[in-house]
Design a protein around this motif. Structure first.
Motif, PDB file in Angstrom:
ATOM      1  N   MET A 210       0.750  -1.026  -0.197  1.00  0.00           N
ATOM      2  CA  MET A 210      -0.013  -0.085  -0.138  1.00  0.00           C
ATOM      3  C   MET A 210       0.773   1.176   0.111  1.00  0.00           C
ATOM      4  SD  MET A 210      -1.167   0.607   4.044  1.00  0.00           S
ATOM      5  CE  MET A 210       0.138   0.952   5.226  1.00  0.00           C
ATOM      6  N   ARG A 211       0.269   2.505  -0.553  1.00  0.00           N
ATOM      7  CA  ARG A 211       0.928   3.675  -0.573  1.00  0.00           C
ATOM      8  C   ARG A 211       0.716   4.539   1.025  1.00  0.00           C
ATOM      9  NH1 ARG A 211      -1.671   6.926  -3.215  1.00  0.00           N
ATOM     10  NH2 ARG A 211      -0.299   8.443  -3.973  1.00  0.00           N
ATOM     11  N   ALA A 212       1.773   4.695   1.421  1.00  0.00           N
ATOM     12  CA  ALA A 212       1.958   5.465   2.679  1.00  0.00           C
ATOM     13  C   ALA A 212       3.017   6.643   2.919  1.00  0.00           C
ATOM     14  CB  ALA A 212       2.332   4.387   3.972  1.00  0.00           C
ATOM     15  N   VAL A 213       2.934   7.375   3.732  1.00  0.00           N
ATOM     16  CA  VAL A 213       4.052   8.574   3.967  1.00  0.00           C
ATOM     17  C   VAL A 213       4.597   8.068   5.305  1.00  0.00           C
ATOM     18  CG1 VAL A 213       4.412  10.848   4.673  1.00  0.00           C
ATOM     19  CG2 VAL A 213       2.569  10.381   3.015  1.00  0.00           C
ATOM     20  N   GLN A 214       5.897   7.956   5.034  1.00  0.00           N
ATOM     21  CA  GLN A 214       6.924   7.552   6.194  1.00  0.00           C
ATOM     22  C   GLN A 214       7.759   8.426   6.620  1.00  0.00           C
ATOM     23  OE1 GLN A 214       9.552   3.905   5.281  1.00  0.00           O
ATOM     24  NE2 GLN A 214       8.601   2.819   7.045  1.00  0.00           N
ATOM     25  N   VAL A 215       8.296   8.360   7.934  1.00  0.00           N
ATOM     26  CA  VAL A 215       9.351   9.172   8.336  1.00  0.00           C
ATOM     27  C   VAL A 215      10.430   8.337   9.066  1.00  0.00           C
ATOM     28  CG1 VAL A 215      10.142  10.756  10.161  1.00  0.00           C
ATOM     29  CG2 VAL A 215       7.800  10.982   8.867  1.00  0.00           C
ATOM     30  N   THR A 216      11.852   8.442   8.400  1.00  0.00           N
ATOM     31  CA  THR A 216      12.674   7.493   8.736  1.00  0.00           C
ATOM     32  C   THR A 216      13.972   8.316   9.608  1.00  0.00           C
ATOM     33  OG1 THR A 216      14.056   7.842   6.635  1.00  0.00           O
ATOM     34  CG2 THR A 216      12.581   5.830   7.085  1.00  0.00           C
ATOM     35  N   GLU A 217      13.785   9.693   9.748  1.00  0.00           N
ATOM     36  CA  GLU A 217      14.619  10.558  10.313  1.00  0.00           C
ATOM     37  C   GLU A 217      13.728  11.813  10.806  1.00  0.00           C
ATOM     38  OE1 GLU A 217      17.753  12.567   8.414  1.00  0.00           O
ATOM     39  OE2 GLU A 217      16.832  12.394   6.397  1.00  0.00           O
ATOM     40  N   PHE A 218      13.892  12.485  11.948  1.00  0.00           N
ATOM     41  CA  PHE A 218      13.094  13.413  12.465  1.00  0.00           C
ATOM     42  C   PHE A 218      13.136  14.620  11.822  1.00  0.00           C
ATOM     43  CE2 PHE A 218      12.630  10.384  16.229  1.00  0.00           C
ATOM     44  CZ  PHE A 218      11.532  10.297  15.996  1.00  0.00           C
ATOM     45  N   GLY A 219      12.382  15.551  11.555  1.00  0.00           N
ATOM     46  CA  GLY A 219      12.747  16.848  11.099  1.00  0.00           C
ATOM     47  C   GLY A 219      11.327  17.654  10.576  1.00  0.00           C
ATOM     48  N   GLY A 220      11.555  18.454   9.595  1.00  0.00           N
ATOM     49  CA  GLY A 220      10.391  19.254   9.152  1.00  0.00           C
ATOM     50  C   GLY A 220       9.556  18.487   8.057  1.00  0.00           C
ATOM     51  N   PRO A 221       8.927  19.149   7.348  1.00  0.00           N
ATOM     52  CA  PRO A 221       8.259  18.640   6.220  1.00  0.00           C
ATOM     53  C   PRO A 221       8.977  17.696   5.411  1.00  0.00           C
ATOM     54  CG  PRO A 221       7.429  20.765   6.412  1.00  0.00           C
ATOM     55  CD  PRO A 221       8.817  20.586   7.195  1.00  0.00           C
ATOM     56  N   GLU A 222      10.510  18.132   5.095  1.00  0.00           N
ATOM     57  CA  GLU A 222      11.146  17.443   4.047  1.00  0.00           C
ATOM     58  C   GLU A 222      11.588  15.863   4.502  1.00  0.00           C
ATOM     59  OE1 GLU A 222      13.880  18.574   7.556  1.00  0.00           O
ATOM     60  OE2 GLU A 222      12.455  19.556   6.133  1.00  0.00           O
ATOM     61  N   VAL A 223      11.028  15.709   5.828  1.00  0.00           N
ATOM     62  CA  VAL A 223      11.176  14.058   5.906  1.00  0.00           C
ATOM     63  C   VAL A 223      10.134  13.311   5.555  1.00  0.00           C
ATOM     64  CG1 VAL A 223      12.769  14.932   7.994  1.00  0.00           C
ATOM     65  CG2 VAL A 223      10.346  14.169   8.484  1.00  0.00           C
ATOM     66  N   LEU A 224       9.042  13.717   5.222  1.00  0.00           N
ATOM     67  CA  LEU A 224       7.847  12.935   4.904  1.00  0.00           C
ATOM     68  C   LEU A 224       7.846  12.355   3.346  1.00  0.00           C
ATOM     69  CD1 LEU A 224       5.203  15.637   5.962  1.00  0.00           C
ATOM     70  CD2 LEU A 224       5.950  13.438   7.196  1.00  0.00           C
ATOM     71  N   ASN A 225       8.062  11.063   3.238  1.00  0.00           N
ATOM     72  CA  ASN A 225       8.514  10.363   2.246  1.00  0.00           C
ATOM     73  C   ASN A 225       7.144   9.450   1.641  1.00  0.00           C
ATOM     74  OD1 ASN A 225      11.282  11.623   1.422  1.00  0.00           O
ATOM     75  ND2 ASN A 225      11.657  10.532   3.489  1.00  0.00           N
ATOM     76  N   LEU A 226       6.892   9.354   0.590  1.00  0.00           N
ATOM     77  CA  LEU A 226       5.904   8.485  -0.059  1.00  0.00           C
ATOM     78  C   LEU A 226       6.667   7.359  -0.423  1.00  0.00           C
ATOM     79  CD1 LEU A 226       2.948   8.287  -0.644  1.00  0.00           C
ATOM     80  CD2 LEU A 226       3.523   8.716  -3.063  1.00  0.00           C
ATOM     81  N   VAL A 227       6.122   5.936   0.214  1.00  0.00           N
ATOM     82  CA  VAL A 227       6.649   4.903   0.026  1.00  0.00           C
ATOM     83  C   VAL A 227       5.593   3.769  -0.221  1.00  0.00           C
ATOM     84  CG1 VAL A 227       8.648   5.586   1.293  1.00  0.00           C
ATOM     85  CG2 VAL A 227       6.845   4.227   2.580  1.00  0.00           C
ATOM     86  N   GLU A 228       6.109   2.643  -0.556  1.00  0.00           N
ATOM     87  CA  GLU A 228       5.082   1.392  -0.475  1.00  0.00           C
ATOM     88  C   GLU A 228       5.611   0.396   0.890  1.00  0.00           C
ATOM     89  OE1 GLU A 228       2.912   0.149  -2.612  1.00  0.00           O
ATOM     90  OE2 GLU A 228       2.827   1.898  -3.928  1.00  0.00           O
ATOM     91  N   LEU A 229       4.526   0.226   1.579  1.00  0.00           N
ATOM     92  CA  LEU A 229       4.513  -0.503   2.725  1.00  0.00           C
ATOM     93  C   LEU A 229       3.577  -1.707   2.655  1.00  0.00           C
ATOM     94  CD1 LEU A 229       4.712   2.178   5.572  1.00  0.00           C
ATOM     95  CD2 LEU A 229       6.635   0.856   4.379  1.00  0.00           C
TER      96      LEU A 229
END
Length: 319
Positions: free
Chosen positions: A1-20
């Motif tokens: 499924m498509r999801a937004v994932q955070v793998t490091e803390f920070g601002g909006p730039e850490v939001l990444n669209l991935v497949e999970l």
């Protein structure tokens, strides 16, 4: 499924669209096909790990979704620990509620956090009484826009809204505020007194922090109440000390929504039911703040952090 994932803390730039992988429900849980995702200011804190509840990586942010169960029932749900920015979400039964016929996803998601927060601030934190003057900071936002409407519906004598733009102040007046002032005023204490005919105010709902909180406390009448539910400025107030509170018999309360589930009597459910009833009766309404594609979650967070938004922001998981 498509999801937004955070793998490091920070601002909006850490939001990444991935497949999970699709999440798997545990005992007392069910899988919901998400139709809309609510975006909250708390999500920005979650992404940078500055929220009251610590975040753990990797993280799928998001605390609220509307969708359908496997049986086709429309529900709105609060999620414990995130997981909302996705096409599928696992929800817990105690924090999942049926959406009544006639209530759309925008309204359901506006009420599940912002609406219940406004309800609790006025009913439980500040104990609004008929005829009192209520100040609603950030009146164009999700909580503020509903709080203005509830305060008027519940008999406030005067509602003073603060907002940073002409558009937001016009919206607050449209929703029932008696006066709307610029939240960027140099002296908020004097501004609020002038807006109240030279008198001190009874209640302030505040999610700003810093100088705004300090000057709002100074504007309170004896036995006035400031209900504090956020710190968008990320600045600590300085006026919350014993001598200032004693000086005008001032009450300052804090409110974090998850604590309501520790109260007896299903307070959260009663609040949500009353909000739905008021909406179906046409007495209050949700304010759309913009709908973003799931792939544009960064843009939604940028808009929130800029404090340029009004009403409720949504993500569409199908885009």
């Amino acid at each position: 499924m498509r999801a937004v994932q955070v793998t490091e803390f920070g601002g909006p730039e850490v939001l990444n669209l991935v497949e999970l992988p699709e999440p798997v429900p545990g005992p007392g849980q069910q899988l919901v096909g998400v139709t809309r995702i609510g975006v909250n200011y708390a999500d920005t804190h979650q992404a940078e790990n500055s929220y009251l509840a610590p975040s753990k990586l990797p993280l799928v942010p998001g605390g609220e979704v509307a969708g359908r169960t496997a049986g086709g029932q429309r529900v709105v749900s609060l999620l414990n620990g995130g997981g909302g920015y996705a096409e599928q979400a696992v929800v817990d039964a105690p924090t999942t509620f049926a959406i009544p016929d006639g209530v759309d996803d925008l309204t359901a998601l506006s009420f599940i956090v912002q609406g219940t927060t406004a309800w609790l601030l006025l009913r439980r934190s500040s104990h609004l009484e008929a005829g009192e003057t209520v100040v609603v900071h950030a009146a164009g936002g999700g909580v503020g826009s509903i709080a203005v409407q509830l305060a008027k519906a519940w008999g406030a004598g005067r509602v003073i809204a603060t907002a940073s733009t002409d558009e937001k102040r016009a919206l607050a007046l449209e929703l029932g505020a008696d006066v709307a002032v610029d939240s960027r005023a140099d002296d908020m204490t004097e501004t609020l007194r002038e807006a109240n005919g030279g008198k001190r105010v009874d209640i302030v709902l505040d999610m700003t922090g810093g100088v705004t909180t300090d000057q709002s406390i100074a504007a309170l009448a004896p036995f006035g109440r400031l209900a504090f539910y956020g710190m968008a400025s990320r600045e600590q107030p300085k006026a919350i000390e014993a001598r200032n509170l004693l000086g005008h018999s001032t009450t300052v309360s804090g409110m974090w929504l998850p604590h309501v589930f520790k109260l007896p009597g299903n307070v959260f459910g009663r609040a949500l039911d009353e909000l739905f009833e008021l909406a179906l009766a046409g007495e209050i309404r949700a304010i759309p703040g913009g709908e973003y594609a799931l792939s544009d979650a960064r843009k939604a967070h940028e808009a929130l952090r800029s404090r340029s938004t009004v009403g409720k922001l949504l993500l569409d998981p199908a885009k």
